[in-house]
Design a protein around this motif. Structure first.
Motif, PDB file in Angstrom:
ATOM      1  N   PRO A   1       0.787  -1.226   0.000  1.00  0.00           N
ATOM      2  CA  PRO A   1       0.000   0.000   0.000  1.00  0.00           C
ATOM      3  C   PRO A   1       0.826   1.286   0.000  1.00  0.00           C
ATOM      4  O   PRO A   1       0.254   2.350   0.112  1.00  0.00           O
ATOM      5  CB  PRO A   1      -0.788  -0.111   1.316  1.00  0.00           C
ATOM      6  N   ASN A   2       2.139   1.187  -0.154  1.00  0.00           N
ATOM      7  CA  ASN A   2       2.948   2.407  -0.128  1.00  0.00           C
ATOM      8  C   ASN A   2       3.805   2.549  -1.381  1.00  0.00           C
ATOM      9  O   ASN A   2       5.025   2.438  -1.315  1.00  0.00           O
ATOM     10  CB  ASN A   2       3.866   2.402   1.107  1.00  0.00           C
ATOM     11  N   PRO A   3       3.192   2.753  -2.521  1.00  0.00           N
ATOM     12  CA  PRO A   3       4.001   2.881  -3.733  1.00  0.00           C
ATOM     13  C   PRO A   3       4.881   4.124  -3.663  1.00  0.00           C
ATOM     14  O   PRO A   3       4.540   5.089  -2.984  1.00  0.00           O
ATOM     15  CB  PRO A   3       2.982   3.036  -4.860  1.00  0.00           C
ATOM     16  N   ASN A   4       5.960   4.081  -4.356  1.00  0.00           N
ATOM     17  CA  ASN A   4       6.842   5.244  -4.413  1.00  0.00           C
ATOM     18  C   ASN A   4       6.476   6.038  -5.667  1.00  0.00           C
ATOM     19  O   ASN A   4       6.908   5.719  -6.770  1.00  0.00           O
ATOM     20  CB  ASN A   4       8.296   4.765  -4.463  1.00  0.00           C
ATOM     21  N   TYR A   5       5.646   7.045  -5.474  1.00  0.00           N
ATOM     22  CA  TYR A   5       5.166   7.798  -6.631  1.00  0.00           C
ATOM     23  C   TYR A   5       6.287   8.601  -7.289  1.00  0.00           C
ATOM     24  O   TYR A   5       6.195   8.951  -8.462  1.00  0.00           O
ATOM     25  CB  TYR A   5       3.984   8.686  -6.235  1.00  0.00           C
ATOM     26  N   GLY A   6       7.338   8.870  -6.539  1.00  0.00           N
ATOM     27  CA  GLY A   6       8.491   9.544  -7.116  1.00  0.00           C
ATOM     28  C   GLY A   6       9.147   8.712  -8.221  1.00  0.00           C
ATOM     29  O   GLY A   6       9.827   9.231  -9.096  1.00  0.00           O
ATOM     30  N   LYS A   7       8.904   7.405  -8.176  1.00  0.00           N
ATOM     31  CA  LYS A   7       9.517   6.513  -9.168  1.00  0.00           C
ATOM     32  C   LYS A   7       8.722   6.429 -10.472  1.00  0.00           C
ATOM     33  O   LYS A   7       9.092   5.726 -11.406  1.00  0.00           O
ATOM     34  CB  LYS A   7       9.633   5.094  -8.586  1.00  0.00           C
ATOM     35  N   PHE A   8       7.608   7.103 -10.535  1.00  0.00           N
ATOM     36  CA  PHE A   8       6.828   7.113 -11.780  1.00  0.00           C
ATOM     37  C   PHE A   8       7.670   7.756 -12.898  1.00  0.00           C
ATOM     38  O   PHE A   8       8.602   8.506 -12.626  1.00  0.00           O
ATOM     39  CB  PHE A   8       5.540   7.923 -11.580  1.00  0.00           C
ATOM     40  N   PHE A   9       7.311   7.469 -14.130  1.00  0.00           N
ATOM     41  CA  PHE A   9       8.028   8.092 -15.260  1.00  0.00           C
ATOM     42  C   PHE A   9       7.970   9.612 -15.172  1.00  0.00           C
ATOM     43  O   PHE A   9       8.881  10.304 -15.592  1.00  0.00           O
ATOM     44  CB  PHE A   9       7.427   7.636 -16.598  1.00  0.00           C
ATOM     45  N   PHE A  10       6.855  10.114 -14.648  1.00  0.00           N
ATOM     46  CA  PHE A  10       6.702  11.561 -14.473  1.00  0.00           C
ATOM     47  C   PHE A  10       7.049  11.987 -13.039  1.00  0.00           C
ATOM     48  O   PHE A  10       6.510  12.963 -12.525  1.00  0.00           O
ATOM     49  CB  PHE A  10       5.263  11.993 -14.798  1.00  0.00           C
ATOM     50  N   GLY A  11       7.921  11.243 -12.385  1.00  0.00           N
ATOM     51  CA  GLY A  11       8.302  11.560 -11.009  1.00  0.00           C
ATOM     52  C   GLY A  11       9.644  12.268 -10.957  1.00  0.00           C
ATOM     53  O   GLY A  11       9.932  13.189 -11.744  1.00  0.00           O
ATOM     54  N   ASP A  12      10.491  11.793 -10.040  1.00  0.00           N
ATOM     55  CA  ASP A  12      11.766  12.471  -9.767  1.00  0.00           C
ATOM     56  C   ASP A  12      12.650  12.642 -11.010  1.00  0.00           C
ATOM     57  O   ASP A  12      13.400  13.610 -11.122  1.00  0.00           O
ATOM     58  CB  ASP A  12      12.552  11.683  -8.704  1.00  0.00           C
ATOM     59  N   THR A  13      12.523  11.686 -11.936  1.00  0.00           N
ATOM     60  CA  THR A  13      13.323  11.786 -13.170  1.00  0.00           C
ATOM     61  C   THR A  13      13.072  13.121 -13.869  1.00  0.00           C
ATOM     62  O   THR A  13      13.989  13.747 -14.389  1.00  0.00           O
ATOM     63  CB  THR A  13      12.915  10.662 -14.149  1.00  0.00           C
ATOM     64  N   VAL A  14      11.804  13.510 -13.888  1.00  0.00           N
ATOM     65  CA  VAL A  14      11.463  14.755 -14.591  1.00  0.00           C
ATOM     66  C   VAL A  14      12.091  15.948 -13.868  1.00  0.00           C
ATOM     67  O   VAL A  14      12.638  16.856 -14.510  1.00  0.00           O
ATOM     68  CB  VAL A  14       9.929  14.919 -14.709  1.00  0.00           C
ATOM     69  N   THR A  15      12.058  15.916 -12.547  1.00  0.00           N
ATOM     70  CA  THR A  15      12.667  17.017 -11.783  1.00  0.00           C
ATOM     71  C   THR A  15      14.138  17.150 -12.164  1.00  0.00           C
ATOM     72  O   THR A  15      14.626  18.248 -12.478  1.00  0.00           O
ATOM     73  CB  THR A  15      12.549  16.727 -10.261  1.00  0.00           C
TER      74      THR A  15
END
Ligand code: BGC
Length: 718
Positions: free
Chosen positions: A284-298
Motif C-alpha cells: 500500500p505504499n508505492p513510491n510515486y516519485g519513481k513514476f516516469f513523471f516523477g523524480d526523473t522529470v525534476t
C-alpha cells in the motif's frame, strides 16, 4: 500548514473563476501568475499520481489534489488511496444503465440528463473528474468493454457524447473521454499495435473524440493502453500533439490510462499531462516519485535535459481543468446523491434504451388482465450486475433485477415461478436437470420469459472468472455460455409463448432458436432501475423505442473485423483491414444480411413516413419529412437519415448515418421533421489527397426507421 490568512489571499486570486464572464484569457493570466510561484518539484508533483485516484496538489499554494473516479455509468465505490476497497456504505450510489444502453435510446437529451446525474453525484462525493464517457467504436462483438461503449457508428457516438459531457461539466466536474484511441479490443490491450488507414482513423475512429473536444468542450481525455502505428497511444505524437492538441485545439489535460505510460521522454514530449497508475508493486505504499513523471522529470528539468516550458504546459493544463471546475475557489455546486430524480433518470434511460428486436403474433405486450401465470427462467433474471465488468463497477444503492421488476409489476393476480435453468460457471455445459425444471415451469405457465445472455462477474476481485462483458478480457465467441441455447430450445418446446430477454453488451448467436422465438428483447445492462423498466416494456406500460446502436450479425464469421481484417492480431500487431467497413457500412455494402440491422428496434405502434423534401443550399442540404403514428399506442420513432454518394473517386459505403431525430407521437399524430445536412455530411476522407473532400455529383438521401428499413428516398446534386 497554511495559515488562514494565506489561504484567503490565495483564494482571492481565484474568486469568481466559475462565472460565465471569466474568459480563458483571464483564467490563463491567473494560471501564469500561479505557475510562476511554483518550484520544479511542486510542478512535477502535479503531473503524476499521488494515490490510486489522485494526482498531486501543492498545498503551500492552495492547489488541491485532482480527485478522479470511474465512470462511466456511476461514481465508483471508494478504493481508498491504496486501492483497498473502503469498508464504508456511504459510497453506494446511483447505477445508471451502461453506455451501450444510453446509445440505444438515440436521445441526446437523455445523454445530458445522464451526464448531469454523474456530475452531480461526483461533485457530492468530492470528485473533480469522472472517468467517462467511454466511446471506443464497437468493431467486434467480442470486445469485453462494448457494454461501456456506445456504437459502431461515429455519427451516433458524436451526437450522444456531447450531451453526456455537457451534463457532467455543467455540474462543475470534468468529464474524461476515453480511451483515445483505437482501444477496440481488451485482449492484448497492453501490447497490441494497431495499424489502420488514415481514412479509417478519420472517418470511423476519431469523430467521436473530435466532437467531445470541439462540441462537448471536454476538459480531460484518457490515453489508451495500446500502441498506434508503433507508438504507445498515451504518448503518441500524432494522436496527442498533432491531432488532439494542434488540429482540434484541445485545451484540457491528457490523463494516461492507469499504467499506460512507458517512457519519460516520449510521454513528456508527446502530449501526456498526467501519469496515473504506473507502478503499484509497492502497495500500500508505492513510491510515486519513481513514476516516469516523477523524480526523473525534476532532474531532467533542473539539468536542462528538457525545457521547463514543457512541464509548465502540463501544469497549466491541469490548472485550467481545476479553474473550469471551480476546484480551487470552492464555489463548485455541492451536488446531490441518490436522489429520486437520479433514479428516475436511470429508469428513463433504461425504458428508452431497451430494444424490442422481434415480436410476432403480438405476444408482447403482456396483458395483465389475461395472463395468469408466468415462468421466469434464467440466472440473469435475478443476478445483480452493478459490481461486475472491471473498473466501471458500481456499488449500487439498490438494483432491481428483472425478476423483481416482473414480480412487482405483475402483482398478486399473476402467479410467478422462477427457475434458474443454468448456472453461471465458466466452462459449464448445460445441466439437464436445471433445464428440465425450467421446461416444466414453462409448460405449466401461460407465458415463459427467459432472461439470459452475457454477464460480467460479481465484483472487482473475481470479475474475470465468469465475466464475458468485462475489462481486460474478450468473449471467446458469440455463443451464449452456460448451455443457454439448449435451455431456450427446451423452454420453447415446452411453451411456444416464450419471450427471450437478453442482457449484455452486444449480440449473441441466436441461430439455433431465433426463428422459433416469437419475441426477443435486448435489455443490455439496464442499471439500478432496469428490472422495473424491463417489466414496464413487457407489460406495455412503456412502448419500446430503443434502436440498435450496433449491428447484430447472424454469426461471428460475418463480422468484418474477423472476415476482412484481423482480430485479435498476432499478439504484436493488428491490422484493421476491414478499414472503413465497420458495422452496417460493411453489411450493407457487401450484402451480408444481419440478424438485426443497425438502427433496428420495434414498437407496439407503427409509424408511417411521407412527404420527403430534399433541398440544397450552398454545400448543405435540408431534409424534411413527416412521421405519423398509425398505431393505437403513443410511442416514439427514431427517424434516421442516411446519405449515399452515387459515384465517388474512392469507394464509399452503401450508406452512412448523417442525421436522426427521436419523435414522440400520440396515436394518429404526425410531425414534420427537419434535419440539416451540413457539408461534412457529404464528405469523405480521401487518403490519396490526405484531406476531407467534397465531390461534385449526386447524393441519395435515405430516410427510415432502421438501416435496413428505408421508407423514403430523395436526391440532391452538388
Ligand atoms: C481502465 C480505465 C479506468 C482506469 C482507472 C483502467 O484499467 O482502462 O478505463 O478509468 O483503469 O480505474
Amino acid at each position: 500548514m497554511m495559515t488562514i490568512k494565506k489561504a484567503l489571499a490565495i483564494a482571492s486570486v481565484f474568486i469568481s473563476t466559475n462565472t460565465v464572464a471569466q474568459t480563458d484569457a483571464a483564467i490563463n493570466a491567473k494560471i501564469d501568475a500561479l505557475v510562476k510561484k511554483m518550484t520544479v518539484e511542486e510542478k512535477v508533483a502535479m503531473i503524476h499520481a499521488s494515490s490510486s485516484f489522485t494526482s498531486g496538489g501543492v498545498s503551500r499554494l492552495g492547489i488541491p489534489e485532482l480527485v478522479m473516479s470511474d465512470g462511466p455509468h456511476g461514481v465508483r465505490l471508494e478504493h481508498g488511496r491504496d486501492w483497498n476497497a473502503d469498508k464504508i456504505t456511504t459510497d453506494a450510489s446511483t447505477y445508471l444503465p451502461t453506455g451501450v444502453c444510453l446509445a440505444a435510446t438515440w436521445n441526446p437529451q437523455l445523454g445530458y440528463a445522464y451526464g448531469s446525474v454523474l456530475g452531480s453525484e461526483a461533485a457530492y462525493r468530492g470528485k473533480d473528474v469522472i472517468l467517462g464517457p467511454g466511446i471506443n467504436i464497437i468493431r467486434t462483438p467480442l470486445n469485453g468493454r462494448n457494454f461501456e461503449y456506445q456504437s459502431e457508428d461515429p455519427f451516433l457516438v458524436s451526437k450522444m457524447v456531447v450531451g453526456y459531457i455537457k451534463g457532467v461539466q455543467d455540474q462543475g466536474v470534468a468529464a474524461c473521454v476515453k480511451h483515445y484511441a483505437l482501444n477496440n479490443q481488451e485482449i492484448l490491450r497492453n501490447s497490441i499495435d494497431v495499424h489502420l488507414s488514415e481514412r479509417a482513423l478519420r472517418e470511423i475512429y476519431l469523430p467521436g473524440f473530435k466532437a467531445a473536444v470541439q462540441e462537448g468542450k471536454v476538459l480531460t481525455l484518457m490515453g489508451s493502453y495500446n500502441k498506434v502505428r508503433g507508438q504507445w497511444a498515451t504518448q503518441n505524437r500524432y494522436l496527442m500533439n498533432d491531432i488532439l492538441k494542434k488540429e482540434w485545439g484541445f485545451k484540457g489535460a491528457v490523463i494516461s490510462d492507469w499504467g499506460a505510460v512507458h517512457s519519460t521522454m516520449q510521454a513528456l514530449w508527446n502530449g501526456c499531462d498526467i501519469e496515473m497508475g504506473t507502478d503499484l508493486s509497492m502497495l500500500p505504499n508505492p513510491n510515486y516519485g519513481k513514476f516516469f513523471f516523477g523524480d526523473t522529470v525534476t532532474t531532467m528539468v533542473k539539468n536542462g535535459v528538457v525545457p521547463e516550458y514543457l512541464l509548465d504546459d502540463k501544469v497549466k493544463r491541469i490548472l485550467y481543468v481545476m479553474m473550469k471546475t471551480s476546484a480551487l475557489d470552492g464555489t463548485r455546486k455541492k451536488g446531490q446523491f441518490n436522489t429520486k430524480a437520479h433514479q428516475e433518470t436511470a429508469r428513463k434511460v433504461a425504458e428508452e434504451g431497451i430494444v424490442l428486436l422481434k415480436n410476432e403474433a403480438s405476444l408482447l405486450p403482456l396483458d395483465k388482465s389475461k395472463v395468469k401465470s408466468i415462468a421466469v427462467i434464467g440466472f440473469n433474471a435475478e443476478r445483480p450486475q452493478a459490481l461486475g465488468g472491471g473498473s466501471s463497477q458500481i456499488k449500487a444503492l439498490y438494483e432491481i433485477t428483472p425478476l423483481q421488476g416482473i414480480q412487482s409489476l405483475a402483482g398478486n393476480n399473476i402467479q410467478i415461478t422462477y427457475a434458474p435453468g443454468y448456472n453461471i460457471n465458466r466452462g459449464a455445459t448445460a445441466d439437464q436437470l436445471s433445464i428440465n425444471k425450467a421446461a416444466e415451469a414453462a409448460a405449466n405457465a401461460d407465458v415463459a420469459i427467459v432472461v439470459g445472455g452475457w454477464t460480467h462477474g460479481y465484483d472487482y476481485t473475481v470479475w474475470k472468472d465468469n465475466a464475458y462483458d468485462a475489462e481486460d478480457t474478450d468473449k471467446p465467441d458469440m455463443r451464449m455460455p452456460f448451455g443457454q441455447d439448449q435451455l431456450i430450445k427446451a423452454v420453447l418446446k415446452a411453451n411456444p409463448n416464450t419471450i427471450v430477454v437478453l442482457m449484455g453488451g452486444g449480440p449473441i448467436d441466436m441461430s439455433e432458436w431465433v426463428d422459433q422465438t416469437k419475441s426477443i428483447v435486448q435489455a443490455w445492462y439496464p442499471g439500478m432501475e432496469g428490472g422495473n423498466a424491463l417489466a414496464k416494456v413487457l407489460f406495455g406500460q412503456i412502448n419500446p423505442s430503443g434502436k440498435l446502436p450496433m449491428t447484430f450479425p447472424k454469426k461471428l464469421e460475418d463480422v468484418p473485423a474477423h472476415k476482412l481484417g484481423q482480430y485479435p492480431g498476432d499478439s504484436v500487431k493488428v491490422y484493421y483491414m476491414d478499414d472503413i467497413y465497420v458495422g452496417y457500412r460493411y453489411y450493407d455494402t457487401y450484402k451480408v444480411t444481419p440478424q438485426f440491422a443497425f438502427g433496428h428496434g420495434l414498437s407496439y405502434s407503427s409509424f408511417e413516413y411521407s412527404n420527403l423534401k430534399v433541398q440544397k443550399s450552398g454545400k448543405s442540404g435540408t431534409v424534411t419529412f413527416t412521421v405519423r403514428n398509425t398505431g393505437k399506442t403513443a410511442g416514439a420513432e427514431v427517424a434516421q437519415v442516411y446519405v449515399k454518394q452515387e459515384k465517388s473517386a474512392l469507394q464509399r459505403p452503401e450508406k452512412e448515418l448523417k442525421g436522426f431525430q427521436k419523435v414522440f407521437l400520440q396515436p394518429g399524430a404526425s410531425k414534420t421533421v427537419t434535419i440539416t445536412l451540413n457539408e461534412e455530411a457529404f464528405q469523405y476522407y480521401n487518403d490519396v489527397q490526405s484531406k476531407w473532400v467534397s465531390e461534385a455529383g449526386a447524393f441519395q438521401v435515405l430516410v427510415g426507421g432502421a438501416s435496413n428499413a428505408i421508407r423514403l428516398s430523395g436526391k440532391l446534386s452538388f
